[in-house]
Design an enzyme around this catalytic site. Structure first.
Site: not given
Ligand code: PGA
Length: 243
Positions: A67, A138, A143
């Site tokens: 993304d 997510h 989401e």
């Molecule tokens: P993080 O994010 O590794 O910073 O916890 C994971 C995500 O939001 O997919």
């Protein structure tokens, strides 16, 4: 879904790096799906170490990132393009022409998403997809919602995601509220998936992940039906399993 529990974040990262190394040894021309966020940082450090030791060669590898924020260009330090260059690509022998991330400043977003999806197919699909998981379940920026998208698309970020990710933005006002993201189908088509989850704040998330139910309210729950998905946890993230 296979679960592997490692002692701590360093061990988790080392294990994930070996998974990547194995794929590259089997197929030096493989296509990797990569993730951003804080969780894969340890994996990227380990991959750079392996590269410096001469144990891994990225010269023929292609990568697709999950993304990119809408509205950020690659010079923006908060863009995922910048993140990937800074935390991995600048330190290994990958050909940057073979590293793909959705274009956050594309004028025609729909077309950009279609082209991205098409390109993944043209490159033969993703051999190994690295994933993290959000506090709301997510994967990529898919989401929780009543319906989930199959393919790469524009997603509006939830309050929860905006709050979690605001730690990366000194100026919170500047944080984009939308992102281009691979869809659930793009992710599920990967031949192999490794999902990295670390820390006690993710223990509840892990519990939901293995609940035995699939729901669009918790997008990662679909991974339970992928036929080659390994969830790599550290002990803190695994704390609530079987409880
Ligand atoms: P993080 O994010 O590794 O910073 O916890 C994971 C995500 O939001 O997919």
């Amino acid at each position: 879904m296979k679960i592997v529990i490692k002692k701590d974040y360093v061990e988790l990262s080392k294990f994930a790096a070996l998974e990547v190394k194995n794929i590259l040894e089997d197929n030096p021309n493989c296509t990797l799906g990569l993730a951003t966020g804080s969780t894969p940082l340890g994996l990227y450090k380990e991959l750079i170490k392996l590269y410096n030791l001469g144990e891994i060669n990225f010269s023929s590898v292609t990568t697709f990132n999950l993304d990119e924020y809408r509205g950020l260009n690659e010079e923006d330090e908060q863009s995922y393009k910048y993140f990937m260059n800074d935390n991995l690509f600048n330190h290994i022998n990958i050909d940057k022409n073979n590293t793909f991330i959705p274009n956050g400043i594309a004028e025609d977003v729909e077309r950009e998403c279609e082209n991205y999806e098409k390109l993944i197919g043209e490159k033969g699909g993703i051999d190994l997809q690295v994933l993290g998981i959000g506090m709301n379940g997510h994967i990529g920026f898919n989401e929780p919602n009543q319906e989930l998208y199959l393919n790469t698309h524009l997603e509006t970020l939830t309050e929860e995601t905006l709050n979690s990710n605001s730690i990366f933005f000194t100026n919170k006002e500047k944080m984009p509220t939308e992102a281009l993201t691979m869809g659930i189908g793009s992710i599920m088509k990967a031949k192999k998936i490794i999902l990295l989850i670390s820390g006690k704040n993710k223990a509840e998330v892990v519990k939901k992940l293995v609940s035995g139910k699939i729901t669009t309210d918790f997008p990662a729950s679909i991974l339970q039906v992928h036929n080659d998905c390994t969830v790599i946890l550290d002990e803190e993230a695994a704390a609530l399993l079987n409880k």
